[in-house]
Enzyme design. Structure first.
Site, PDB file in Angstrom:
ATOM      1  N   LYS A 210       0.880  -1.143   0.098  1.00 40.51           N
ATOM      2  CA  LYS A 210       0.093   0.019  -0.104  1.00 40.51           C
ATOM      3  C   LYS A 210       0.939   1.163  -0.084  1.00 40.51           C
ATOM      4  O   LYS A 210       0.697   2.173  -0.832  1.00 40.51           O
ATOM      5  CB  LYS A 210      -0.732   0.161   1.196  1.00 40.51           C
ATOM      6  CG  LYS A 210      -1.744   1.010   1.349  1.00 40.51           C
ATOM      7  CD  LYS A 210      -2.877   0.943   2.385  1.00 40.51           C
ATOM      8  CE  LYS A 210      -3.473   2.508   2.878  1.00 40.51           C
ATOM      9  NZ  LYS A 210      -4.402   2.431   3.872  1.00 40.51           N
ATOM     10  N   GLU A 216      10.478  -4.576   4.586  1.00 38.73           N
ATOM     11  CA  GLU A 216      10.521  -6.118   4.007  1.00 38.73           C
ATOM     12  C   GLU A 216      10.342  -6.007   2.556  1.00 38.73           C
ATOM     13  O   GLU A 216      10.887  -6.774   1.899  1.00 38.73           O
ATOM     14  CB  GLU A 216       9.373  -6.906   4.884  1.00 38.73           C
ATOM     15  CG  GLU A 216       9.705  -6.936   6.293  1.00 38.73           C
ATOM     16  CD  GLU A 216       9.492  -5.928   7.305  1.00 38.73           C
ATOM     17  OE1 GLU A 216       9.091  -4.799   6.762  1.00 38.73           O
ATOM     18  OE2 GLU A 216       9.181  -6.210   8.502  1.00 38.73           O
ATOM     19  N   GLY A 280      -4.811  -1.857   5.119  1.00 40.01           N
ATOM     20  CA  GLY A 280      -4.179  -2.858   4.409  1.00 40.01           C
ATOM     21  C   GLY A 280      -4.774  -4.336   4.498  1.00 40.01           C
ATOM     22  O   GLY A 280      -4.814  -5.134   3.811  1.00 40.01           O
ATOM     23  N   ARG A 281      -5.372  -4.347   5.652  1.00 38.09           N
ATOM     24  CA  ARG A 281      -6.010  -5.669   6.243  1.00 38.09           C
ATOM     25  C   ARG A 281      -7.206  -5.722   5.580  1.00 38.09           C
ATOM     26  O   ARG A 281      -8.126  -6.860   5.964  1.00 38.09           O
ATOM     27  CB  ARG A 281      -5.942  -5.795   7.841  1.00 38.09           C
ATOM     28  CG  ARG A 281      -6.426  -4.530   8.543  1.00 38.09           C
ATOM     29  CD  ARG A 281      -6.264  -4.652  10.007  1.00 38.09           C
ATOM     30  NE  ARG A 281      -6.615  -3.392  10.732  1.00 38.09           N
ATOM     31  CZ  ARG A 281      -6.286  -2.129  10.715  1.00 38.09           C
ATOM     32  NH1 ARG A 281      -4.983  -1.943  10.251  1.00 38.09           N
ATOM     33  NH2 ARG A 281      -6.528  -1.390  11.561  1.00 38.09           N
ATOM     34  N   GLU A 366      -4.826  -6.260  14.494  1.00 35.26           N
ATOM     35  CA  GLU A 366      -4.561  -4.979  14.290  1.00 35.26           C
ATOM     36  C   GLU A 366      -5.544  -3.989  14.257  1.00 35.26           C
ATOM     37  O   GLU A 366      -5.339  -2.741  14.601  1.00 35.26           O
ATOM     38  CB  GLU A 366      -3.964  -5.155  12.989  1.00 35.26           C
ATOM     39  CG  GLU A 366      -2.878  -4.097  12.536  1.00 35.26           C
ATOM     40  CD  GLU A 366      -2.185  -4.342  11.283  1.00 35.26           C
ATOM     41  OE1 GLU A 366      -2.722  -4.158  10.186  1.00 35.26           O
ATOM     42  OE2 GLU A 366      -0.818  -4.337  11.200  1.00 35.26           O
ATOM     43  N   HIS A 397      -6.545 -32.963  17.929  1.00 34.40           N
ATOM     44  CA  HIS A 397      -5.370 -33.867  18.582  1.00 34.40           C
ATOM     45  C   HIS A 397      -4.188 -32.972  18.979  1.00 34.40           C
ATOM     46  O   HIS A 397      -3.222 -33.716  19.378  1.00 34.40           O
ATOM     47  CB  HIS A 397      -4.986 -34.906  17.647  1.00 34.40           C
ATOM     48  CG  HIS A 397      -5.891 -35.731  17.201  1.00 34.40           C
ATOM     49  ND1 HIS A 397      -6.151 -37.011  17.687  1.00 34.40           N
ATOM     50  CD2 HIS A 397      -6.960 -35.800  15.767  1.00 34.40           C
ATOM     51  CE1 HIS A 397      -7.222 -37.576  16.964  1.00 34.40           C
ATOM     52  NE2 HIS A 397      -7.811 -36.995  15.864  1.00 34.40           N
ATOM     53  N   LYS A 521       9.229  -0.703  14.186  1.00 35.74           N
ATOM     54  CA  LYS A 521       9.965  -0.399  12.850  1.00 35.74           C
ATOM     55  C   LYS A 521      10.869   0.771  12.897  1.00 35.74           C
ATOM     56  O   LYS A 521      12.001   0.335  12.316  1.00 35.74           O
ATOM     57  CB  LYS A 521       8.836   0.011  11.776  1.00 35.74           C
ATOM     58  CG  LYS A 521       7.681  -0.955  11.236  1.00 35.74           C
ATOM     59  CD  LYS A 521       6.954  -0.483  10.228  1.00 35.74           C
ATOM     60  CE  LYS A 521       5.587  -1.052  10.218  1.00 35.74           C
ATOM     61  NZ  LYS A 521       4.573  -0.311   9.166  1.00 35.74           N
TER      62      LYS A 521
HETATM   63  O1  F6P Z   1       3.124  -2.793  10.087  1.00 31.57           O
HETATM   64  C1  F6P Z   1       1.733  -2.973   9.787  1.00 31.57           C
HETATM   65  C2  F6P Z   1       1.239  -2.682   8.259  1.00 31.57           C
HETATM   66  O2  F6P Z   1       1.356  -1.483   8.050  1.00 31.57           O
HETATM   67  C3  F6P Z   1       0.024  -3.364   7.893  1.00 31.57           C
HETATM   68  O3  F6P Z   1      -1.175  -2.710   8.562  1.00 31.57           O
HETATM   69  C4  F6P Z   1       0.161  -3.440   6.369  1.00 31.57           C
HETATM   70  O4  F6P Z   1      -0.783  -4.359   5.896  1.00 31.57           O
HETATM   71  C5  F6P Z   1       1.482  -4.064   6.431  1.00 31.57           C
HETATM   72  O5  F6P Z   1       2.302  -3.200   7.038  1.00 31.57           O
HETATM   73  C6  F6P Z   1       1.994  -3.880   4.879  1.00 31.57           C
HETATM   74  O6  F6P Z   1       1.919  -2.370   4.489  1.00 31.57           O
HETATM   75  P1  F6P Z   1       2.142  -2.100   2.839  1.00 31.57           P
HETATM   76  O7  F6P Z   1       1.059  -2.788   2.314  1.00 31.57           O
HETATM   77  O8  F6P Z   1       1.945  -0.738   3.216  1.00 31.57           O
HETATM   78  O9  F6P Z   1       3.505  -2.543   2.456  1.00 31.57           O
END
Ligand code: F6P
Length: 557
Positions: A210, A216, A280-281, A366, A397, A521
């Site tokens: 987003k 990452e 995002g979620r 979240e 189980h 972060k």
């Molecule tokens: O760190 C959490 C977050 O901001 C989530 O809310 C989001 O889904 C995820 O990181 C990834 O963010 P992006 O889509 O901006 O890379």
């Protein structure tokens, strides 16, 4: 300036619920015996989902009081405000409009903040569908002319969990010969293992972010780009133009920040956008779902969106007494705030839904893991639950022992489908029937338990009777659909989105921000130099962190 948030604990309904809780002893056996209509009355349909709420620890009075609580905390007003595009995400001053992503074409136009939301959504969807068709048909080729056989989605959080969960769930609908993989973790193992057996010439990456600023994802995208260039060495010329051409054929992006996409070197023509009003979620039904659209095709993706919309219409228009998502949200409030539950299990009796609990963890935790209300004042009651789960029967189980006989109250949602994708038989035995017998048995055992008299009647030695008693009154909700189609999957996701909404609305918190993920972060960026030789950065850490880094440095091979 944010509108004042309410304190749910100061409502009359809250006090009435406390008194009701103190005056009520849960007794599912007794309640069912005394009320032959209970199962039927508390079973409701939402779109294609058949939902039995009757094994929850509630009476009609509990439900009436929970409805009062919803009214007194303005849940329905807030719901309408969300659908209308008001800025209910106050800490980020944004509308919350994931419901607009699945509005079918042809409705009365929805204009928010001067934006024709429907037109924008339909235009972007058309781009995603065109791309999906091109990859599926083989018209979109890699730089050497090879057909794309693997699509790798690089993203994390909402830019990963939704797509991978849905890709797994809809395995039966994928196009043969076209596979998706997912890279999320900055642990270099993830990218290395995921690409190890791939041919760069037939691999296409979707960089999904987003913000297009997530450490990452951008790190993995750069690693993937290098992997592509290295892998194509000898097949493309060793110059910038050829490398750019390779990126253009092997990388597309999904983001709200198209300028940053261009900076990365991805052609803006190969980028799919969405908007800041999609959290995002809540984004699997936006262009973030492009990998899914490629895997199952535009027609199936459209069915997926229609499933969401059916539940949106249910939640928006159904009176509270039959409004399944809102009732399920209120039940969760009952368990968390009045009966002391800390966790909530989601137990899909479907191997295809094996990533659904993980997906729900981000959606729910979240969203509702907050200690301040939307105007910044502290909450005065617990918020959020730890969502967790594993597919049945594996969980049976492993951890069901604690749900059946432990000291903790763990409300659980059981999800299943009448018709399997693989109708296998073991001799004369229908294996899906056996599987479903477990589903029905578990919710029955949890609700009604087994008394000491029943245990004794089986001839059990007296000294082990206590260990073999099942107390019952362990609440469950059963959710069944005819089969796991794209539409039903969309319905399930929307159901939990609105459950999450209802809880947050009662608690008066902003379920749509996520400031709690930021500190870690920031600190990671501050600490990183300490791991690569910056002594000042190392010595500025607290003694515990410094000690751990020292140990790490001493043992790093
Ligand atoms: O760190 C959490 C977050 O901001 C989530 O809310 C989001 O889904 C995820 O990181 C990834 O963010 P992006 O889509 O901006 O890379």
């Amino acid at each position: 300036m944010a509108a004042p948030s309410h304190d749910p604990t100061s409502t009359a309904a809250w006090s009435a619920l406390l008194a009701h809780r103190d005056a009520t002893t849960p007794d599912l056996r007794g309640w069912f015996d005394a009320d032959p209509g209970r199962a039927q009355r508390l079973t409701m349909d939402v779109a294609d989902l058949h939902v039995d709420l009757s094994k929850n620890l509630v009476t009609d009075e509990t439900l009436a009081l929970l409805s009062d609580l919803a009214e007194q905390t303005g849940v329905l007003d807030r719901l309408q405000a969300m659908f209308a595009g008001e800025h209910i995400n106050v800490t980020e001053d944004r509308a919350v409009l994931h419901t607009a992503l699945r509005r079918p074409a042809g409705l009365d136009p929805l204009t928010v903040d001067g934006q024709d939301v429907d037109a924008d959504v339909q235009a972007e969807l058309a781009k995603v569908y065109e791309f999906a068709r091109a990859v599926r048909s083989g018209e979109w080729t890699g730089v050497t002319g090879q057909r794309i056989t693997t699509v790798v989605n690089i993203g994390i959080g909402g830019s990963d969990l939704g797509p991978v969960m849905a890709y797994e769930a809809l395995a039966a609908y994928r196009q043969p010969g076209l596979t998706c993989r997912f890279v999320s973790n900055i642990d270099p193992t993830d990218l290395a293992e995921t690409t190890a057996d791939l041919d760069p010439a037939s691999t296409l990456f979707i960089v999904a972010s987003k913000t297009f600023g997530t450490l990452e994802t951008l790190t993995n995208a750069r690693l993937a780009r290098q992997w592509l260039w290295d892998g194509l060495a000898g097949e493309i010329d060793d110059d910038d133009t050829s490398r750019r051409e390779a990126v253009a054929r092997h990388f597309v992006a999904v983001s709200t920040a198209l300028d940053k996409v261009a900076d990365f070197g991805i052609d803006p023509d190969n980028a799919f956008g969405f908007w800041d009003w999609v959290g995002g979620r809540y984004s699997v039904d936006s262009a973030i779902g492009t990998s899914l659209a490629v895997a199952v095709g535009p027609e199936r993706f459209a069915e997926f969106l229609a499933g969401f919309h059916a539940v949106d219409e249910h939640v928006r228009t159904t009176p509270l007494e039959r409004n399944v998502p809102l009732l399920m949200g209120l039940l969760n409030v009952w368990y968390v705030n009045f009966l002391g539950a800390h966790t909530h299990a989601v137990l899909p009796y479907s191997q295809y839904l094996h990533r659904f609990p993980a997906y729900l963890q981000q959606l729910t935790m979240e969203s509702n893991g907050k200690s301040v209300r939307w105007d910044g004042r502290p909450v005065t009651c617990d918020t959020g639950e730890v969502f967790w789960g594993e597919p049945g029967t594996n969980g049976q189980h492993a951890f069901y022992q604690l749900i059946h006989q432990g000291t903790r109250l763990i409300p659980a949602d059981f999800v299943a489908f009448a018709t399997p994708q693989h109708a296998l038989t073991d001799g004369d035995t229908d294996v899906h029937a056996l599987f479903m017998a477990n589903f029905f048995a578990q919710t029955k055992a949890l609700a009604f338990g087994k008394t000491a008299e029943e245990v004794r009647a089986e001839g059990t030695a007296e000294d082990v009777v206590p260990a073999r008693v099942f107390p019952g009154n362990r609440p469950t909700t059963s959710i069944i659909a005819a089969s796991l189609t794209p539409s039903v999957l969309g319905q399930l996701i929307a159901l939990y989105e609105h459950i999450t909404f209802a809880e947050g609305a009662v608690w008066g918190i902003d379920s749509f921000d996520q400031w709690g993920v930021e500190l870690g972060k920031q600190l990671a960026l501050q600490i990183a130099p300490a791991l690569t030789g910056d002594d000042d950065a190392l010595r500025s850490q607290d003694p515990s962190t410094q000690g751990l880094i020292d140990w790490y440095l001493a043992h790093r091979a």
